[in-house]
Design a protein around this motif. Structure first.
Motif, short mmCIF file in Angstrom:
data_model
loop_
_atom_site.label_atom_id
_atom_site.label_comp_id
_atom_site.label_asym_id
_atom_site.label_seq_id
_atom_site.Cartn_x
_atom_site.Cartn_y
_atom_site.Cartn_z
N GLN A 541 0.83 -1.21 0.00
CA GLN A 541 0.00 0.00 0.00
C GLN A 541 0.86 1.26 0.00
N GLU A 542 1.90 1.27 0.85
CA GLU A 542 2.72 2.48 0.95
C GLU A 542 3.62 2.66 -0.26
N VAL A 543 4.05 1.57 -0.87
CA VAL A 543 4.82 1.70 -2.12
C VAL A 543 3.95 2.29 -3.22
N ALA A 544 2.72 1.80 -3.32
CA ALA A 544 1.81 2.29 -4.36
C ALA A 544 1.49 3.76 -4.19
N SER A 545 1.43 4.23 -2.95
CA SER A 545 1.10 5.63 -2.71
C SER A 545 2.34 6.51 -2.50
N GLY A 546 3.53 5.90 -2.56
CA GLY A 546 4.76 6.63 -2.31
C GLY A 546 5.30 7.30 -3.56
N GLY A 547 6.59 7.68 -3.49
CA GLY A 547 7.19 8.38 -4.62
C GLY A 547 8.69 8.13 -4.70
#
Length: 656
Positions: A541-547
């Motif tokens: 989830q955090e990879v998908a919403s990260g940068g």
């Protein structure tokens, strides 16, 4: 359990007899100066006075040698079970075919003799079957003192405390040597020979056990075949029972206070030719070497809890707190300095036949309940009908062990964490697939749970044949570039930065022999502690919403580009120089879809420069802005938009 029970029974018979005589010895001081025969007969008489039954066929005495010879000695204590009795039999009987005692003397403190030789000894309950109890074909003892036990009082309600008190009194015994041949402990445990030396003050200098054989109980119902444990030789050195006794003695906790140092229970152990057989599963070890089996006192005095657990089989299952206290006490109070094994062969059945595991040498250093400093394995192999895996050398360091599973509340266990893993000369043949790795080095630290937040990895020379690649297009491309084999090396280093909520990759590189090297660095933003606490759910989830931030990509050419140009020229019926001119001339058109003119010019010049002098190509972001992962995913189908989105710069051979 048969062996333990037999030892306790035999010890109780002989030593209780000694203690029974002590009062008589104190009252009859004159016997101290009498012959061995007179004193031995007085000793037997005192046993009868104490309630034991004595039978002998003959007692002979050699006055010149001061040796008493006894034939068919039988000592019985207690009573046989009566018919219909509900209690267990309490009678114990010892039988000795022949006994020779030299310089036998009794005193107020115990019994002494210069030597003792006994043939065909058996000790057991009166109602026991023939294969129960203890049996020795021969027993030889020299320079012996056995203490009186008049101060010992057994308490059935406190079995552990009683055992410890009994053993503490026995530490006063001294024996120069003990030799036993044909030792049988119950129905399950036997030794061809047992030799003990220099027993005093609760210490044994050396114990040498030969040809051990143990009949094991099946692990599960229905198991068939041989169930045994065997060893050609077991040698124990510098045994000291004092550290064990101090685990349970209340006075030890008052004396030690908060100081609980490690002390050796066994200084060293060496096992030769050990074999465990469980049906068709076999574990065969050439040798096992143990250095320093250590003990320290429990964190708190728990003797009352152990006593309760010993007499009540349901106590542990019904009292969660007591169970956890015992578990933690035991696991935190024992340790090993080093354990080594050699010539290991393990055979385990599988559906297709058999799995074989072999190991030339293995070591385990500094094992405690919480940590293992290191595990080292040499020449490890695993093979079955499907193939074989071989590791020349494997080392694991800084292994932190998990807490015990709390099965009562269902808490999920954690797995051990490993600080460093190194391996060399790894090879695998799995069906039609074969590959090898020369060296591997993985270092991990700063764990959250079982997940490291700092890692460094190196893989040197991963080799495999191109023909094994299943992806047809890739396989054909590599064959077209004249690669028969692939030889890759990987380097990776990265660390999670809590304050920045980012994983910084200092370097990710892949190097191919006769190909080139790709290097990547940058940061993955938006990764919080939650991703390490629950990587399975939170990390995606955090990879998908990260940068992405501070991206840099570099390619250093070896011969890959020349091979590519040669194959491209062949396919287009051009010479390599002609193809370079065509590409250089048309590079502006090729890059025309890049929207930003300045960026387009940078990429065009870098490409032309690299085509004509293929050394190094660099691509990097020009700002520290964070580009969302989702934005990158959205334009992957239009790669010409990436330079503008990521604000990239490009250069070749160090020229900008």
């Amino acid at each position: 359990m048969h062996a333990i029970r037999a030892v306790l029974i035999s010890s109780a018979v002989v030593l209780t007899a000694v203690s029974s005589h002590a009062a008589t010895a104190l009252a009859q001081q004159a016997t101290q100066q009498q012959s061995s025969e007179t004193q031995f007969r007085a000793w037997l008489k005192s046993l009868e006075t104490s309630g034991a039954k004595i039978n002998t066929a003959k007692i002979e005495y050699d006055r010149d040698a001061d040796i008493v010879k006894v034939t068919d000695l039988v000592i019985s204590s207690g009573t046989r079970a009566t018919e219909g009795a509900q209690s267990n039999p309490v009678g114990t009987e010892m039988h000795v075919d022949t006994l020779r005692l030299k310089s036998f003397a009794i005193g107020a403190d115990g019994v002494r003799f210069g030597s003792a030789t006994a043939d065909n000894i058996s000790v057991g309950g009166m109602e026991s079957s023939g294969d129960q109890g203890l049996k020795f074909a021969r027993l030889d003892i020299s320079e012996t003192f056995l203490p009186t036990l008049t101060s010992f009082n057994s308490d059935a309600s406190r079995p552990i405390s009683s055992q410890v008190a009994f053993l503490r009194l026995l530490t006063k015994a001294t024996l120069k040597t003990v030799g036993i041949s044909g030792a049988q402990f119950g129905a399950d445990l036997a030794f061809d020979g047992i030799a003990l030396s220099d027993i005093a003050n609760g210490k044994i200098e050396k114990a040498d056990l030969t040809k051990m054989h143990v009949d094991l109980q099946p692990v599960s119902a229905g198991e068939q075949g041989e169930q045994t444990l065997q060893a050609a030789s077991i040698v124990l050195e510098k045994i000291d029972i004092d550290p064990y006794l101090r685990l349970f003695e209340k006075s030890a906790y008052l004396e030690a206070g908060s100081s609980k140092p490690w002390k050796n229970l066994i200084g060293a152990a060496n096992v030769i030719s050990a074999k465990l057989t469980n049906g068709t599963t076999v574990v065969d070890l050439g040798s096992i070497v143990l250095n320093a089996f250590k003990v320290r006192q429990f964190d708190q005095e728990l003797t009352d809890v152990f006593d309760r657990a010993a007499i009540d089989p349901n106590f542990i299952t019904q009292d969660r707190d007591a169970a956890l206290r015992i578990t933690n006490a035991v696991r935190n109070s024992f340790a090993f300095d080093k354990i080594g094994v050699s010539e290991v062969n393990i055979f385990v059945p599988n559906r297709e036949g058999q799995t074989k595991i072999t190991l030339s040498n293995g070591t385990l250093s500094n094992l405690t309940s919480a940590r293992v400093d290191g595990v080292g394995l040499e020449q490890l192999s695993l093979s079955d009908n499907g193939g074989e895996v071989i590791v020349g050398k494997l080392d694991l360091r800084e292994i932190n062990l998990p807490e015990p599973i709390d099965s009562i509340d269902g808490t999920a266990p954690t797995i051990p964490t490993v600080g460093r893993v190194t391996a060399s000369n790894f090879s695998a043949k799995l069906g039609a697939t074969q590959f090898a790795v020369k060296d591997l080095d993985l270092a991990m630290s700063y764990f959250i749970g079982a997940v490291p937040t700092n890692a460094r990895a190196t893989v040197d020379h991963l080799k495999f044949a191109v023909d094994q690649i299943n992806a047809t297009e890739l396989r054909d491309t590599l064959k077209g570039l004249a690669y028969d084999d692939v030889d890759l090396s990987l380097k990776l280093s990265g660390a999670w930065q809590d304050s920045a909520s980012a994983i910084a990759f200092d370097n990710i590189s892949i190097q191919g022999v006769d190909m080139g090297t790709i290097q990547l660095s940058g940061s993955l933003k938006g990764i919080t502690r939650a991703s390490f606490q629950d990587p399975q759910n939170k990390l995606p989830q955090e990879v998908a919403s990260g940068g992405i931030q501070n991206l840099r990509l570099s390619f250093t050419n070896d011969t890959l580009f020349e091979r590519f140009m040669k194959e491209a020229a062949r396919q287009n019926n051009k010479s390599e120089e002609e193809l370079k001119r065509i590409l250089s001339t048309n590079m502006s058109a090729i890059m025309s879809q890049i929207e930003q003119p300045a960026v387009r010019n940078k990429f065009t010049l870098a490409a032309v420069s690299f085509i004509n002098n293929p050394k190094v190509l660099d691509i990097l972001t020009t700002t520290s802005d964070v580009t969302p992962i989702q934005s990158i995913v959205d334009v992957l189908a239009q790669p010409y938009r990436l330079p503008g989105l990521l604000k990239l710069d490009a250069s070749a051979n160090g020229r900008r």
